[in-house]
Design a protein around this motif. Structure first.
Motif, PDB file in Angstrom:
ATOM      1  N   ALA A   1       0.849  -1.203   0.000  1.00  0.00           N
ATOM      2  CA  ALA A   1       0.000   0.000   0.000  1.00  0.00           C
ATOM      3  C   ALA A   1       0.872   1.235   0.000  1.00  0.00           C
ATOM      4  CB  ALA A   1      -0.921   0.009   1.227  1.00  0.00           C
ATOM      5  N   ILE A   2       0.273   2.335  -0.415  1.00  0.00           N
ATOM      6  CA  ILE A   2       0.935   3.634  -0.301  1.00  0.00           C
ATOM      7  C   ILE A   2       0.054   4.549   0.530  1.00  0.00           C
ATOM      8  CG2 ILE A   2       2.160   3.417  -2.495  1.00  0.00           C
ATOM      9  CD1 ILE A   2       0.077   5.304  -3.713  1.00  0.00           C
ATOM     10  N   MET A   3       0.691   5.546   1.148  1.00  0.00           N
ATOM     11  CA  MET A   3      -0.041   6.520   1.970  1.00  0.00           C
ATOM     12  C   MET A   3       0.671   7.862   1.833  1.00  0.00           C
ATOM     13  SD  MET A   3      -0.885   6.343   6.046  1.00  0.00           S
ATOM     14  CE  MET A   3      -2.120   7.430   6.788  1.00  0.00           C
ATOM     15  N   GLN A   4       0.125   8.712   0.998  1.00  0.00           N
ATOM     16  CA  GLN A   4       0.719  10.018   0.731  1.00  0.00           C
ATOM     17  C   GLN A   4      -0.188  11.119   1.273  1.00  0.00           C
ATOM     18  OE1 GLN A   4       0.893   9.799  -3.525  1.00  0.00           O
ATOM     19  NE2 GLN A   4       2.709   8.487  -3.553  1.00  0.00           N
ATOM     20  N   ARG A   5       0.405  12.089   1.932  1.00  0.00           N
ATOM     21  CA  ARG A   5      -0.370  13.181   2.520  1.00  0.00           C
ATOM     22  C   ARG A   5      -0.943  14.074   1.412  1.00  0.00           C
ATOM     23  NH1 ARG A   5       0.129  18.416   4.536  1.00  0.00           N
ATOM     24  NH2 ARG A   5      -0.947  18.774   6.524  1.00  0.00           N
ATOM     25  N   HIS A   6      -2.259  14.374   1.481  1.00  0.00           N
ATOM     26  CA  HIS A   6      -2.890  15.224   0.466  1.00  0.00           C
ATOM     27  C   HIS A   6      -4.180  15.850   1.007  1.00  0.00           C
ATOM     28  CE1 HIS A   6      -4.521  11.196   0.070  1.00  0.00           C
ATOM     29  NE2 HIS A   6      -5.609  11.697  -0.494  1.00  0.00           N
TER      30      HIS A   6
ATOM     31  N   THR B   1      -4.004  21.000  -1.276  1.00  0.00           N
ATOM     32  CA  THR B   1      -3.446  20.176  -2.351  1.00  0.00           C
ATOM     33  C   THR B   1      -3.934  20.668  -3.704  1.00  0.00           C
ATOM     34  OG1 THR B   1      -3.435  18.232  -0.896  1.00  0.00           O
ATOM     35  CG2 THR B   1      -3.251  17.839  -3.265  1.00  0.00           C
ATOM     36  N   PRO B   2      -3.025  21.071  -4.602  1.00  0.00           N
ATOM     37  CA  PRO B   2      -3.432  21.500  -5.945  1.00  0.00           C
ATOM     38  C   PRO B   2      -4.170  20.382  -6.675  1.00  0.00           C
ATOM     39  CG  PRO B   2      -1.131  22.053  -5.519  1.00  0.00           C
ATOM     40  CD  PRO B   2      -1.571  21.160  -4.402  1.00  0.00           C
ATOM     41  N   TYR B   3      -5.050  20.760  -7.578  1.00  0.00           N
ATOM     42  CA  TYR B   3      -5.907  19.786  -8.240  1.00  0.00           C
ATOM     43  C   TYR B   3      -5.121  18.715  -8.984  1.00  0.00           C
ATOM     44  CZ  TYR B   3      -9.557  17.780 -11.160  1.00  0.00           C
ATOM     45  OH  TYR B   3     -10.412  16.906 -11.780  1.00  0.00           O
ATOM     46  N   GLU B   4      -4.067  19.125  -9.712  1.00  0.00           N
ATOM     47  CA  GLU B   4      -3.301  18.136 -10.473  1.00  0.00           C
ATOM     48  C   GLU B   4      -2.667  17.107  -9.543  1.00  0.00           C
ATOM     49  OE1 GLU B   4      -3.059  21.380 -10.708  1.00  0.00           O
ATOM     50  OE2 GLU B   4      -3.844  21.809 -12.722  1.00  0.00           O
ATOM     51  N   GLU B   5      -2.149  17.566  -8.407  1.00  0.00           N
ATOM     52  CA  GLU B   5      -1.563  16.651  -7.431  1.00  0.00           C
ATOM     53  C   GLU B   5      -2.630  15.768  -6.806  1.00  0.00           C
ATOM     54  OE1 GLU B   5       0.731  16.891  -3.114  1.00  0.00           O
ATOM     55  OE2 GLU B   5       0.772  18.627  -4.460  1.00  0.00           O
ATOM     56  N   TRP B   6      -3.794  16.352  -6.554  1.00  0.00           N
ATOM     57  CA  TRP B   6      -4.922  15.598  -5.995  1.00  0.00           C
ATOM     58  C   TRP B   6      -5.307  14.434  -6.913  1.00  0.00           C
ATOM     59  CZ3 TRP B   6      -7.980  15.632  -1.632  1.00  0.00           C
ATOM     60  CH2 TRP B   6      -9.277  15.088  -1.717  1.00  0.00           C
TER      61      TRP B   6
END
Length: 255
Positions: free
Chosen positions: A92-97, A102-107
């Motif tokens: 699994a991955i767990m990235q803070r957002h 959080t900018p839309y593209e990153e979201w």
């Protein structure tokens, strides 16, 4: 079904460190043979492999975010072990957002990555392993690593919480469809437990706040989670198929 208590062939995804390493060790200590999957952490995966008791284990590398990669991992594990009796979906991955910052593209990219690894890889490996178990006969076990966050929310990690909730639902659906084949499927929903990834958060004031979430005044250990996974994979746990086992030290009580 005649699933043995030991000597099983076990694939653990994301087993290079942390919980995956603890799970791999627990199965090896039980007398099982383990395929240690890793994505990019080759050195850590080799350290996990070297730490396993017994013999007949295997190292398997592959990108589970890709459907073809997942198929290659399942095939490599089955070839090395001579089949698959138990699958533990741990990768699994767990990235803070958090949404407000959080900018839309990153979201969009973060959600795509979480769905690919946390949900689709779990679904794909489950299909590949279960079809193999059906062909082998004798039943099998699938245990998914979910999260307390699926029930209480993760404001800084919403895609993680959402995909883990989906993993819980997937496990319950598969529990029903695979029972006629002697394959039991269960999930665990851990709260905070000590790993390399969360170690920095367990210091100072944040660490104290996290520990006080549980009336035990501490967080869990990977070994405690691994012990539950090992039991859910046992012949005695067949009647627990479909369960989502909370492992959070009474830090979050569902009704």
């Amino acid at each position: 079904m005649n699933l043995p208590a030991t000597g099983r062939r076990v694939l653990v995804s994301g087993a290079s460190r942390g919980l995956g390493r603890a799970v791999a060790r627990a199965f090896a200590e039980n007398g099982d043979r383990v395929a240690v999957h890793y994505g990019s952490r080759a050195d850590e995966a080799r350290a996990t492999f070297a730490s396993l008791s017994g013999s007949g284990h295997a190292l398997v590398q592959g990108d589970l975010a890709d459907a073809t990669g997942a198929e290659e991992v399942a095939n490599a594990a089955a070839d090395a072990l001579g089949g698959i009796d138990v699958l533990v979906n741990n990768a699994a991955i767990m990235q803070r957002h958090p949404l407000p910052e959080t900018p839309y593209e990153e979201w969009v990219a973060t959600w795509r990555d979480h769905v690919a690894v946390n949900l689709l890889a779990t679904a794909n490996l489950s299909h590949l392993a279960a079809r193999r178990m059906i062909h082998q006969g004798g039943g099998g076990r699938i245990v998914n690593i979910g999260s307390r966050g699926a029930f209480r929310g993760e404001p800084d990690h919403p895609a993680y919480a959402a995909t883990k909730a989906a993993v819980h639902a997937l496990g319950q659906s598969l529990a029903v469809s695979l029972a006629p084949h002697g394959i039991a499927v269960a999930s665990v929903a851990p709260g905070f437990f000590t790993t390399e990834r969360v170690a920095p958060r367990l210091t100072g004031a944040e660490g104290e706040a996290i520990r006080t979430q549980s009336p035990f005044g501490r967080v869990g250990t990977p070994e405690e989670i691994a012990a539950a996974v090992l039991w859910l994979s046992s012949p005695a746990a067949e009647w627990s198929s479909g369960t989502i086992l909370d492992l959070n030290g009474a830090s979050h009580l569902r009704t």
